[in-house]
Scaffold this motif. Structure first.
Motif, PDB file in Angstrom:
ATOM      1  N   ALA A 257       0.722  -1.102   0.018  1.00  0.00           N
ATOM      2  CA  ALA A 257      -0.074  -0.014  -0.026  1.00  0.00           C
ATOM      3  C   ALA A 257       0.768   1.376  -0.039  1.00  0.00           C
ATOM      4  CB  ALA A 257      -0.971   0.040   1.173  1.00  0.00           C
ATOM      5  N   ILE A 258       1.892   1.282   0.861  1.00  0.00           N
ATOM      6  CA  ILE A 258       2.801   2.515   0.880  1.00  0.00           C
ATOM      7  C   ILE A 258       3.390   2.536  -0.458  1.00  0.00           C
ATOM      8  CG2 ILE A 258       4.826   3.483   1.915  1.00  0.00           C
ATOM      9  CD1 ILE A 258       2.495   3.495   3.711  1.00  0.00           C
ATOM     10  N   ILE A 259       3.968   1.697  -1.213  1.00  0.00           N
ATOM     11  CA  ILE A 259       4.533   1.904  -2.684  1.00  0.00           C
ATOM     12  C   ILE A 259       3.400   2.246  -3.477  1.00  0.00           C
ATOM     13  CG2 ILE A 259       5.249   0.600  -4.791  1.00  0.00           C
ATOM     14  CD1 ILE A 259       6.551  -1.692  -2.755  1.00  0.00           C
ATOM     15  N   CYS A 260       1.978   1.770  -3.379  1.00  0.00           N
ATOM     16  CA  CYS A 260       0.988   2.478  -4.387  1.00  0.00           C
ATOM     17  C   CYS A 260       0.679   3.862  -3.790  1.00  0.00           C
ATOM     18  CB  CYS A 260      -0.365   1.582  -4.145  1.00  0.00           C
ATOM     19  SG  CYS A 260      -0.463  -0.083  -4.597  1.00  0.00           S
ATOM     20  N   TRP A 261       0.980   4.254  -2.700  1.00  0.00           N
ATOM     21  CA  TRP A 261       0.697   5.733  -2.370  1.00  0.00           C
ATOM     22  C   TRP A 261       1.899   6.670  -2.947  1.00  0.00           C
ATOM     23  CZ3 TRP A 261      -2.146   9.462  -1.350  1.00  0.00           C
ATOM     24  CH2 TRP A 261      -1.529  10.623  -0.797  1.00  0.00           C
ATOM     25  N   LYS A 262       3.265   5.854  -2.916  1.00  0.00           N
ATOM     26  CA  LYS A 262       4.540   6.864  -3.277  1.00  0.00           C
ATOM     27  C   LYS A 262       4.240   7.176  -4.466  1.00  0.00           C
ATOM     28  CE  LYS A 262       7.651   5.914   0.222  1.00  0.00           C
ATOM     29  NZ  LYS A 262       9.144   5.355   0.635  1.00  0.00           N
ATOM     30  N   THR A 263       3.543   5.957  -5.324  1.00  0.00           N
ATOM     31  CA  THR A 263       3.494   6.230  -6.763  1.00  0.00           C
ATOM     32  C   THR A 263       2.205   7.164  -7.113  1.00  0.00           C
ATOM     33  OG1 THR A 263       4.090   3.839  -7.225  1.00  0.00           O
ATOM     34  CG2 THR A 263       2.995   4.560  -8.834  1.00  0.00           C
ATOM     35  N   LEU A 264       1.302   6.843  -6.352  1.00  0.00           N
ATOM     36  CA  LEU A 264       0.113   7.951  -6.648  1.00  0.00           C
ATOM     37  C   LEU A 264       0.466   9.384  -6.268  1.00  0.00           C
ATOM     38  CD1 LEU A 264      -2.814   8.279  -7.260  1.00  0.00           C
ATOM     39  CD2 LEU A 264      -3.183   8.024  -4.848  1.00  0.00           C
ATOM     40  N   SER A 265       1.197   9.640  -5.271  1.00  0.00           N
ATOM     41  CA  SER A 265       1.499  11.022  -5.041  1.00  0.00           C
ATOM     42  C   SER A 265       2.666  11.707  -5.709  1.00  0.00           C
ATOM     43  CB  SER A 265       2.348  11.085  -3.367  1.00  0.00           C
ATOM     44  OG  SER A 265       3.550  10.292  -3.554  1.00  0.00           O
ATOM     45  N   LYS A 266       3.572  10.736  -6.627  1.00  0.00           N
ATOM     46  CA  LYS A 266       4.310  11.365  -7.479  1.00  0.00           C
ATOM     47  C   LYS A 266       3.502  11.576  -8.742  1.00  0.00           C
ATOM     48  CE  LYS A 266       8.744   9.491  -6.015  1.00  0.00           C
ATOM     49  NZ  LYS A 266       9.458  10.833  -5.755  1.00  0.00           N
ATOM     50  N   ALA A 267       2.558  10.635  -9.258  1.00  0.00           N
ATOM     51  CA  ALA A 267       1.590  11.011 -10.385  1.00  0.00           C
ATOM     52  C   ALA A 267       0.867  12.146 -10.211  1.00  0.00           C
ATOM     53  CB  ALA A 267       0.770   9.788 -10.636  1.00  0.00           C
ATOM     54  N   TRP A 268       0.500  12.726  -8.999  1.00  0.00           N
ATOM     55  CA  TRP A 268      -0.302  13.867  -8.526  1.00  0.00           C
ATOM     56  C   TRP A 268       0.865  15.212  -8.799  1.00  0.00           C
ATOM     57  CZ3 TRP A 268      -3.204  12.382  -3.645  1.00  0.00           C
ATOM     58  CH2 TRP A 268      -4.480  11.572  -4.205  1.00  0.00           C
TER      59      TRP A 268
END
Length: 277
Positions: A257-268
């Protein structure tokens, strides 16, 4: 000033997923510790690998036993699974899910205290160990993870990995459930599973044992190895310290989940996100 391990955006996703606190036995009892502080302590243990009892008091996360109990209860309530699914849906909404192919692989870790789902590790002089089985999308986003004993063959977990991928929503229409292709190395070579995948209208691209080099799968399969490296940057996942398998599985799911969050925050923040370390 130290960077917050749990920023406001992530906490707004986590907070609705937590179960309601139990009622106080006595109105004069000690006030329940703030959930965000406890979640921060759990993330700190995951990232640093420190024992629970060495959790720094300066973080104001309560005692290590409080964080351990809360992590146990949240794992039992399925909080980490819900968080992973919610972040996958947000990634799809941001057009960051590549379901044209999924890639499977595994990695073994030492289990220093034994416990369930451990076994003799054939790559570590038959010492007790566990194996992390992982499946990712074409971008390397973790979709599902399974914990087994280190002596379980990779091919036995291919179908459980695929069947355990949750339906990914986030957009109008049907959620994503069936990838177009499945890629894996020779450890997953099994004609039975090839037939099952073909019956599901999924193209199997799996290396064959005994065949010469030159399948060229490494050109595209490297993303799963990179994600395994990301998972093992969480020091609590490099070595299995937990005797209870559910606690280690909770750390595995939280790491995804943390990996998904880091990917999502960089996409934003960046229209052309780059890999993080």
């Amino acid at each position: 000033m130290a960077r917050e391990l749990v920023d406001d955006e992530l906490w707004e996703i986590v907070r609705p997923l937590l179960p309601p606190p139990p009622p106080h036995k006595s109105p004069a009892g000690r006030k329940r510790l703030d959930e965000r502080r406890v979640f921060t302590g759990i993330i700190f243990v995951l990232q640093t690998g420190l024992p629970w009892e060495l959790l720094p008091r300066e973080m104001r996360c309560g005692s290590g036993m409080t964080c351990w109990r809360r992590a146990r209860d949240w794992q039992k309530a399925g909080v980490w699974d819900k968080l992973h699914r919610a972040l996958l849906a947000k990634l799809r909404h941001a057009d960051r899910i590549d379901f044209s192919r999924v890639i499977a692989d595994s990695s073994s870790v030492r289990a220093v205290h034994g416990g369930k789902k451990t076994g003799p590790n054939p790559t570590d002089r038959r010492k007790a160990g566990s194996k992390h089985h992982l499946v990712v999308d074409g971008n390397g986003t973790p979709l599902n993870v399974i914990l087994t004993a280190a002596n379980r063959h990779d091919s036995t977990q291919l179908m459980p990995l695929l069947d355990g991928v949750p339906p990914i929503g986030g957009r109008r229409g049907r959620p994503l459930q069936r990838p177009l292709r499945v890629q894996a190395d020779r450890g997953y070579d099994c004609e039975r599973y090839r037939r099952i995948l073909q019956q599901r209208r999924i193209c199997p691209q799996i290396g064959k044992r005994g065949a010469g080099h030159g399948s060229h799968l490494g050109v595209t399969r490297w993303v799963v190895e990179r994600t395994i490296a990301w998972l093992h940057q969480f020091r609590r996942l490099r070595v299995r310290y937990e005797r209870r398998e559910d606690m280690h599985e909770g750390f595995l799911r939280l790491g995804c989940a943390i990996i998904c969050w880091k990917t999502l925050s960089k996409a934003w923040r960046d229209p052309f996100p780059f890999p993080f370390c």
